[in-house]
Write an enzyme that holds these catalytic residues in place. Sequence first.
Site, short mmCIF file in Angstrom:
data_model
loop_
_atom_site.label_atom_id
_atom_site.label_comp_id
_atom_site.label_asym_id
_atom_site.label_seq_id
_atom_site.Cartn_x
_atom_site.Cartn_y
_atom_site.Cartn_z
N HIS A 164 -0.93 -8.94 -3.83
CA HIS A 164 -0.71 -7.87 -4.82
C HIS A 164 -1.87 -8.00 -5.82
O HIS A 164 -1.70 -8.39 -6.97
CB HIS A 164 0.64 -8.05 -5.51
CG HIS A 164 1.16 -6.84 -6.21
ND1 HIS A 164 0.37 -5.73 -6.50
CD2 HIS A 164 2.40 -6.56 -6.70
CE1 HIS A 164 1.12 -4.83 -7.14
NE2 HIS A 164 2.34 -5.30 -7.27
N LYS A 215 8.24 11.58 12.92
CA LYS A 215 8.13 12.19 14.25
C LYS A 215 7.35 11.30 15.22
O LYS A 215 7.01 11.72 16.31
CB LYS A 215 7.42 13.55 14.12
CG LYS A 215 8.22 14.56 13.33
CD LYS A 215 7.51 15.90 13.22
CE LYS A 215 6.78 16.03 11.92
NZ LYS A 215 6.09 17.29 11.73
N ARG A 255 1.15 0.91 -0.86
CA ARG A 255 2.06 -0.25 -0.87
C ARG A 255 2.85 -0.23 0.42
O ARG A 255 3.37 0.82 0.82
CB ARG A 255 3.02 -0.17 -2.05
CG ARG A 255 4.18 -1.13 -1.89
CD ARG A 255 5.02 -1.26 -3.11
NE ARG A 255 4.32 -1.97 -4.16
CZ ARG A 255 4.93 -2.47 -5.24
NH1 ARG A 255 6.23 -2.35 -5.39
NH2 ARG A 255 4.24 -3.09 -6.16
N ARG A 293 6.76 0.34 -11.51
CA ARG A 293 5.57 0.07 -12.34
C ARG A 293 4.25 0.37 -11.63
O ARG A 293 3.37 1.03 -12.19
CB ARG A 293 5.53 -1.41 -12.77
CG ARG A 293 6.32 -1.73 -13.97
CD ARG A 293 6.93 -3.11 -13.82
NE ARG A 293 7.96 -3.03 -12.82
CZ ARG A 293 9.23 -2.69 -13.09
NH1 ARG A 293 9.58 -2.50 -14.32
NH2 ARG A 293 10.13 -2.59 -12.13
N THR A 294 4.10 -0.15 -10.43
CA THR A 294 2.81 -0.01 -9.77
C THR A 294 2.54 1.46 -9.46
O THR A 294 1.44 1.96 -9.70
CB THR A 294 2.78 -0.86 -8.48
OG1 THR A 294 3.28 -2.16 -8.80
CG2 THR A 294 1.38 -0.99 -7.93
N1 CP Z 1 5.36 -5.59 -10.55
C1 CP Z 1 5.57 -4.62 -9.64
O1 CP Z 1 4.90 -4.56 -8.60
O2 CP Z 1 6.55 -3.75 -9.96
P1 CP Z 1 7.05 -2.52 -9.07
O3 CP Z 1 7.62 -3.11 -7.81
O4 CP Z 1 8.05 -1.79 -9.92
O5 CP Z 1 5.84 -1.69 -8.75
#
Ligand code: CP
Length: 359
Positions: A171, A117, A138, A88-89
Site C-alpha cells: 500500500h 460477463k 485497489r 479514505r484511499t
Molecule cells: N487506510 C486505508 O487504506 O483506508 P481505506 O481502506 O478506507 O481506503
Amino acid sequence: MPKRICTLGWDEYQALPLDEKITYLMQPDGNPYHTLFAQQFGLDLLTRLATLTNEIRAIAKSRNGTAFLSSLLAHKRAMLYFSQPSSRTFLSFASACQILGMPLGEVRDTAISSEFKGESREDSVRTFSSYYDLIIMRTPEKGLAERMAWVLSSSDRPIPIINAGSGQDQHPTQALLDVYTLLRSFEKTGGLPGKTIVFCGDLLRGRTVRSLSSLLLNYPGIRQIFVAPGPLQVGADVQEMLRARNVAFDLTDDLREAIRQSDAVYMTRIQDEWDNEKGESARIDTRRFTFGAGELALLPKDAVILHPLPRRDEIATVVDNDPRAMYWRQMRNGMWIRTALIAATFGCEKQINAYYRSE
Ligand code: CP
C-alpha cells in the site's frame, strides 16, 4: 517518458529482482511513472514529495492558488478502479484528482462492469486506458497492479498505474502519507532519523505495515518494534528485509513497555477479511493490543499515535482528542501527498515550485 517494461516479456520481467524492476517504473526526472512499490521511494524522492506537498497545501489556501492547481491537469482524466472496499484511499485520491482539475471515472464493483460477463482484468484495464490517462487501482490480489502496469506498458496506449492497495503485500501511497505525517510530527523534535516506531495489531496481514516498514529504511537510526499476538506477528519477509539492512528491530507482545520506549505508535486493526476459515481471527486474544486511557498515560509527551484507519476498537475514542493523536490529520495528509504524487507523475513539479516561489 519512462523506460518501458515492454522491452521484456512478463516472465522475464517477473524474474527480475525488485531493484531492477524499479528501474523500469521510474521516469528520467526521478519521479515514478507507475507507482507500485514502497521501495520505489528513496530519500531524495521522499524529500521532494514532502516539499511539493507542503507547497500544494500552501497554494491551495487562496482562490487564485486553487484555480492554478485545478488548471494543471484539466486535460487529463483519471480512472478509480477499486475492486476492494475503501473510504479514505478512494475519496482522498478522488479529491486529489479534483484539486488538479482531473475529471474522474470509477468502477467500484466488478459485478456491474463487463468483468461480470467474463472479461479478463487485462482487457478491462486496456479498456480503461482507452478513455483515461491514469488508473488508480485497489485489488485484493497481490501483484495485480504490477501485472496491469506491465500489460499497459506493453500496449499502444501506456498510461500510469498507481497501486492504491494490492492484497496483503503493498500500500505504497499509505506509506507515503504515514511518513509525511511522521516528518511533520517530528519537525520540532529533531526529525524522523533515530526515532523508535512501534507497530501494533495485525502485523502479519496488514499491507500498510509492510509498506511503511520498508519506507522507514530511508531514514537512519530508526528502531522498529513490532507488537502483536504470536499468530499475527510481522512476517519473515519484513524481518529479513530489516536484517539485510542492519535495522534494529524487536518483536514483542508487551504493548505497554513498547509505548514507554516509543516516539510513534502505529496501531492497526485485525484484518479478518483475510481469514482462511470463518472465525479464525476471533479465536486470537487481542485484548492486550488496544490503546486506551491507560496506554495514553504511558506515552512520552512528544510521541504521536498513528493509525491507517479504519479502526474498530483498537484505539478508544477517549484518545481522539489528545494532541498526540495524529490519525485524523494523517488521513487528511493523504489527500495532499496523493495530489503531489499525481502532479509529479505528470511532470507538474517544477510549475508548482515556481508558482509557490512567486507567491
Ligand atoms: N487506510 C486505508 O487504506 O483506508 P481505506 O481502506 O478506507 O481506503
